[in-house]
Design a protein around this motif. Sequence first.
Motif, PDB file in Angstrom:
ATOM      1  N   ASP A 165      15.956  28.733  65.497  1.00  0.00           N
ATOM      2  CA  ASP A 165      16.893  28.486  64.391  1.00  0.00           C
ATOM      3  C   ASP A 165      16.758  29.654  63.418  1.00  0.00           C
ATOM      4  OD1 ASP A 165      18.242  27.693  62.125  1.00  0.00           O
ATOM      5  OD2 ASP A 165      17.343  25.694  62.029  1.00  0.00           O
ATOM      6  N   LEU A 166      17.806  30.499  63.393  1.00  0.00           N
ATOM      7  CA  LEU A 166      17.803  31.665  62.503  1.00  0.00           C
ATOM      8  C   LEU A 166      18.368  31.247  61.152  1.00  0.00           C
ATOM      9  CD1 LEU A 166      17.812  34.661  61.694  1.00  0.00           C
ATOM     10  CD2 LEU A 166      19.877  34.968  63.083  1.00  0.00           C
ATOM     11  N   GLY A 167      17.501  31.116  60.173  1.00  0.00           N
ATOM     12  CA  GLY A 167      17.950  30.711  58.841  1.00  0.00           C
ATOM     13  C   GLY A 167      17.905  31.875  57.860  1.00  0.00           C
ATOM     14  N   GLY A 168      18.450  31.665  56.685  1.00  0.00           N
ATOM     15  CA  GLY A 168      18.513  32.724  55.678  1.00  0.00           C
ATOM     16  C   GLY A 168      17.135  33.152  55.194  1.00  0.00           C
ATOM     17  N   THR A 169      16.186  32.228  55.209  1.00  0.00           N
ATOM     18  CA  THR A 169      14.841  32.515  54.687  1.00  0.00           C
ATOM     19  C   THR A 169      13.798  32.560  55.797  1.00  0.00           C
ATOM     20  OG1 THR A 169      15.499  31.226  52.753  1.00  0.00           O
ATOM     21  CG2 THR A 169      13.163  31.783  52.931  1.00  0.00           C
ATOM     22  N   THR A 170      13.955  31.652  56.781  1.00  0.00           N
ATOM     23  CA  THR A 170      12.926  31.475  57.808  1.00  0.00           C
ATOM     24  C   THR A 170      13.555  31.424  59.193  1.00  0.00           C
ATOM     25  OG1 THR A 170      11.699  30.140  56.213  1.00  0.00           O
ATOM     26  CG2 THR A 170      10.999  29.970  58.499  1.00  0.00           C
TER      27      THR A 170
ATOM     28  N   PRO B   5      13.663  38.783  58.231  1.00  0.00           N
ATOM     29  CA  PRO B   5      13.625  40.095  57.569  1.00  0.00           C
ATOM     30  C   PRO B   5      15.022  40.593  57.208  1.00  0.00           C
ATOM     31  CG  PRO B   5      13.383  40.377  59.927  1.00  0.00           C
ATOM     32  CD  PRO B   5      13.542  38.900  59.685  1.00  0.00           C
ATOM     33  N   SER B   6      15.779  39.748  56.462  1.00  0.00           N
ATOM     34  CA  SER B   6      17.174  40.077  56.159  1.00  0.00           C
ATOM     35  C   SER B   6      17.295  41.420  55.443  1.00  0.00           C
ATOM     36  CB  SER B   6      17.800  38.997  55.263  1.00  0.00           C
ATOM     37  OG  SER B   6      17.630  37.739  55.844  1.00  0.00           O
ATOM     38  N   SER B   7      16.329  41.723  54.600  1.00  0.00           N
ATOM     39  CA  SER B   7      16.431  42.939  53.791  1.00  0.00           C
ATOM     40  C   SER B   7      16.233  44.195  54.638  1.00  0.00           C
ATOM     41  CB  SER B   7      15.389  42.891  52.671  1.00  0.00           C
ATOM     42  OG  SER B   7      14.097  42.793  53.237  1.00  0.00           O
ATOM     43  N   LYS B   8      15.715  44.034  55.867  1.00  0.00           N
ATOM     44  CA  LYS B   8      15.442  45.217  56.704  1.00  0.00           C
ATOM     45  C   LYS B   8      16.592  45.561  57.644  1.00  0.00           C
ATOM     46  CE  LYS B   8      10.456  44.441  56.523  1.00  0.00           C
ATOM     47  NZ  LYS B   8       9.324  43.858  57.271  1.00  0.00           N
ATOM     48  N   GLY B   9      17.715  44.868  57.504  1.00  0.00           N
ATOM     49  CA  GLY B   9      18.883  45.225  58.310  1.00  0.00           C
ATOM     50  C   GLY B   9      19.020  44.373  59.555  1.00  0.00           C
ATOM     51  N   PRO B  10      20.210  44.442  60.175  1.00  0.00           N
ATOM     52  CA  PRO B  10      20.534  43.563  61.306  1.00  0.00           C
ATOM     53  C   PRO B  10      19.624  43.765  62.522  1.00  0.00           C
ATOM     54  CG  PRO B  10      22.320  45.149  60.836  1.00  0.00           C
ATOM     55  CD  PRO B  10      21.358  45.246  59.719  1.00  0.00           C
ATOM     56  N   ASP B  11      19.226  44.998  62.816  1.00  0.00           N
ATOM     57  CA  ASP B  11      18.376  45.213  63.985  1.00  0.00           C
ATOM     58  C   ASP B  11      17.038  44.491  63.840  1.00  0.00           C
ATOM     59  OD1 ASP B  11      20.368  46.722  65.022  1.00  0.00           O
ATOM     60  OD2 ASP B  11      19.419  48.676  64.646  1.00  0.00           O
TER      61      ASP B  11
ATOM     62  N   LEU C  63      19.909  29.081  70.685  1.00  0.00           N
ATOM     63  CA  LEU C  63      19.821  29.673  69.352  1.00  0.00           C
ATOM     64  C   LEU C  63      20.796  28.977  68.426  1.00  0.00           C
ATOM     65  CD1 LEU C  63      20.107  33.446  70.406  1.00  0.00           C
ATOM     66  CD2 LEU C  63      18.039  32.004  70.351  1.00  0.00           C
ATOM     67  N   CYS C  64      20.484  28.932  67.127  1.00  0.00           N
ATOM     68  CA  CYS C  64      21.493  28.538  66.159  1.00  0.00           C
ATOM     69  C   CYS C  64      21.347  29.379  64.907  1.00  0.00           C
ATOM     70  CB  CYS C  64      21.458  27.040  65.855  1.00  0.00           C
ATOM     71  SG  CYS C  64      20.036  26.481  64.911  1.00  0.00           S
ATOM     72  N   ALA C  65      22.483  29.554  64.212  1.00  0.00           N
ATOM     73  CA  ALA C  65      22.521  30.413  63.031  1.00  0.00           C
ATOM     74  C   ALA C  65      23.646  29.950  62.127  1.00  0.00           C
ATOM     75  CB  ALA C  65      22.743  31.871  63.461  1.00  0.00           C
ATOM     76  N   PRO C  66      23.565  30.292  60.835  1.00  0.00           N
ATOM     77  CA  PRO C  66      24.663  29.943  59.934  1.00  0.00           C
ATOM     78  C   PRO C  66      25.771  30.996  60.020  1.00  0.00           C
ATOM     79  CG  PRO C  66      22.950  31.066  58.716  1.00  0.00           C
ATOM     80  CD  PRO C  66      22.478  30.986  60.150  1.00  0.00           C
ATOM     81  N   GLY C  67      26.854  30.738  59.331  1.00  0.00           N
ATOM     82  CA  GLY C  67      27.947  31.725  59.260  1.00  0.00           C
ATOM     83  C   GLY C  67      29.026  31.443  60.276  1.00  0.00           C
ATOM     84  N   LEU C  68      29.703  32.508  60.651  1.00  0.00           N
ATOM     85  CA  LEU C  68      30.838  32.427  61.568  1.00  0.00           C
ATOM     86  C   LEU C  68      30.315  32.752  62.956  1.00  0.00           C
ATOM     87  CD1 LEU C  68      33.809  31.901  61.352  1.00  0.00           C
ATOM     88  CD2 LEU C  68      34.170  34.292  60.763  1.00  0.00           C
TER      89      LEU C  68
ATOM     90  N   VAL D  77      28.452  14.626  59.672  1.00  0.00           N
ATOM     91  CA  VAL D  77      27.070  14.972  59.337  1.00  0.00           C
ATOM     92  C   VAL D  77      27.121  16.074  58.283  1.00  0.00           C
ATOM     93  CG1 VAL D  77      24.871  15.880  60.179  1.00  0.00           C
ATOM     94  CG2 VAL D  77      26.247  14.387  61.647  1.00  0.00           C
ATOM     95  N   VAL D  78      26.676  15.772  57.062  1.00  0.00           N
ATOM     96  CA  VAL D  78      26.682  16.757  55.981  1.00  0.00           C
ATOM     97  C   VAL D  78      25.261  17.267  55.793  1.00  0.00           C
ATOM     98  CG1 VAL D  78      27.240  17.203  53.564  1.00  0.00           C
ATOM     99  CG2 VAL D  78      28.553  15.510  54.844  1.00  0.00           C
ATOM    100  N   VAL D  79      25.096  18.578  55.937  1.00  0.00           N
ATOM    101  CA  VAL D  79      23.782  19.177  55.741  1.00  0.00           C
ATOM    102  C   VAL D  79      23.706  19.727  54.326  1.00  0.00           C
ATOM    103  CG1 VAL D  79      22.120  20.870  56.566  1.00  0.00           C
ATOM    104  CG2 VAL D  79      23.623  19.723  58.194  1.00  0.00           C
ATOM    105  N   LEU D  80      22.818  19.118  53.521  1.00  0.00           N
ATOM    106  CA  LEU D  80      22.633  19.478  52.123  1.00  0.00           C
ATOM    107  C   LEU D  80      21.463  20.440  52.027  1.00  0.00           C
ATOM    108  CD1 LEU D  80      22.826  15.753  51.154  1.00  0.00           C
ATOM    109  CD2 LEU D  80      24.456  17.390  50.235  1.00  0.00           C
ATOM    110  N   GLY D  81      21.781  21.724  52.006  1.00  0.00           N
ATOM    111  CA  GLY D  81      20.727  22.721  51.883  1.00  0.00           C
ATOM    112  C   GLY D  81      21.021  23.612  50.700  1.00  0.00           C
ATOM    113  N   THR D  82      20.647  24.894  50.824  1.00  0.00           N
ATOM    114  CA  THR D  82      20.987  25.867  49.787  1.00  0.00           C
ATOM    115  C   THR D  82      22.487  25.825  49.552  1.00  0.00           C
ATOM    116  OG1 THR D  82      19.208  27.225  50.662  1.00  0.00           O
ATOM    117  CG2 THR D  82      20.710  28.275  49.106  1.00  0.00           C
TER     118      THR D  82
END
Lengths: 313, 313
Positions: B4-9, B30-36, B59-64, B124-129
């Motif tokens: 699970d690829l999250g914004g923080t963890t 490591p979001s600040s280090k770029g996509p690679d 895998l799962c991730a947020p966004g589009l 199903v509503v996910v209440l996160g950030t």
Amino acid sequence: MAVDLGGTTIKSARYNAHGIPEETLRIPTPSSKGPDAVVAAVVQAAAALLRPGVRAVGLCAPGLIDTDAGTVRYASNLGLRDTPLAAAVADAVRLPVTLEHDVRAACLAERQLGLGAGVRDLLVVVLGTGLAAGIVSDGRLLRGATGIAGEFGHIPVHADGELCTCGQRGCVEAYAAAGALVRRYRRTGNTAQTAADITARLDTDAVAARIWAEATDALGRALVTSTVLLDHQRIVLAGGMTAAGDRLTDPVRRSLRGGLAWRTAPAVDISPLGADAGLLGAALHALTATEAAPGPGRACRDAPAQAHTSRTA
Amino acid sequence: MAVDLGGTTIKSARYNAHGIPEETLRIPTPSSKGPDAVVAAVVQAAAALLRPGVRAVGLCAPGLIDTDAGTVRYASNLGLRDTPLAAAVADAVRLPVTLEHDVRAACLAERQLGLGAGVRDLLVVVLGTGLAAGIVSDGRLLRGATGIAGEFGHIPVHADGELCTCGQRGCVEAYAAAGALVRRYRRTGNTAQTAADITARLDTDAVAARIWAEATDALGRALVTSTVLLDHQRIVLAGGMTAAGDRLTDPVRRSLRGGLAWRTAPAVDISPLGADAGLLGAALHALTATEAAPGPGRACRDAPAQAHTSRTA
């Protein structure tokens, strides 16, 4: 052929194989005379146009419709409750008879013969006395847990806003439906019989212009909500109020775009099918029951038509 | 197994056949280090738990998310755009790899192992950030025209209300998401790190109580909208904020019932799956690719998992 049971008028039509009406009939809905009179009038509207060669009869009605059972579970404007409408007509005409919700029938017609052809994520909003919608997602018409998905009119757009006929405040229907337009306009001391009376005065009457602006803004806000939840590809507006043309679509598109800054807004267009889309959709719905749907594809595959035959046969 | 690829963890887990995690790993994103660097971290999180007997990686991730292509089309928090994440992991692990949206994955888990089992019309509503939802209608998970159905957080609940991170005003997310709670609370001059800091003070801090009341009221209003459009049978709340328990569900149920006077309100409950529902759902999603989904029924039939294999194989 098809019968559209409306709150004011019962419309029926016999169609040829190309979806062109060969004969039509309009009679008043005798709502004030009780449910038996309403059912009898629907039977009469069907029987009057019956000719050899008709394969099935499609009915449509507003309210809470049980398509599988062919019954009107509840329709407050018509005074009907648990009314086996399809079976009553089947008894008289001795043909397969189907029953569909009027807005979902209009949605079906839009998909097969209107702007919804090939659109897998479609919203058809019918702007009439009230406001309701047919929702198609990934090619399927949504029905919901109790069969009343698409109650678009009761999307709240203004917290603690205008009182709606449903008892809630701030519903989009309380601003944007034809009934609300007339009610809000009259409340200012002006006179109008129909929404068309108001839209005819937009350039000369500041009150009419304000009420219309509030109506189209509310509609745009509700379409924002619907789009973020359902990600429509296309939105089609139908029903009597679409006679306003660009005076309707221009401000609605503006309001929708204004509320979707972070994503592309879906296209918004007026249905080419006119006010009889429900009637046409009811006929198409009935045709699926005889497995002879015309045209390309199987537009009705998600709305398996249940044909009801005579109870005494 | 799943990542699970999250914004923080980045969370990963290897599950046994009963859906119980055998081994788990949490590493910072490591979001600040770029996509690679983000892709490399996901590959690392998968490879670290790989053992003989693992059949697929979900895998799962947020966004589009483009599930079919296995790519993250756009995820602003992660700095990813058109990133072929599934193929990158498949190259490393030499197993079928699937990619799903994190909220839709949570929804899948809820249906297979949580409160959504057997519910054909589920929200199903996910209440996160932030705030997002998985919508199941007539047994099928909705995706929408561009794959972003369920953007529940951007339902407008207050015309011209609080500014949202999306650029619009009055979105439910601007009141009810954990990020908004903290932001709104801090703006009053108080300090809080997390939403839990605020909910811990509800009985002793009038500002915390007011902001929480506005949050649950906004959530209830958005659920009214969603219910009138989609006619849910059941609503499940998931994500970190559900730790508030009855302090969350009581006012939300009240707000929902208050906005649905004319119809029965669907049940609202907190997910029993905890914060790892997305991870578990990603694993279930991957299992469908190997046609070995456990449990009764075919909960994933509407989410045809596309497995991606190594580009160099």
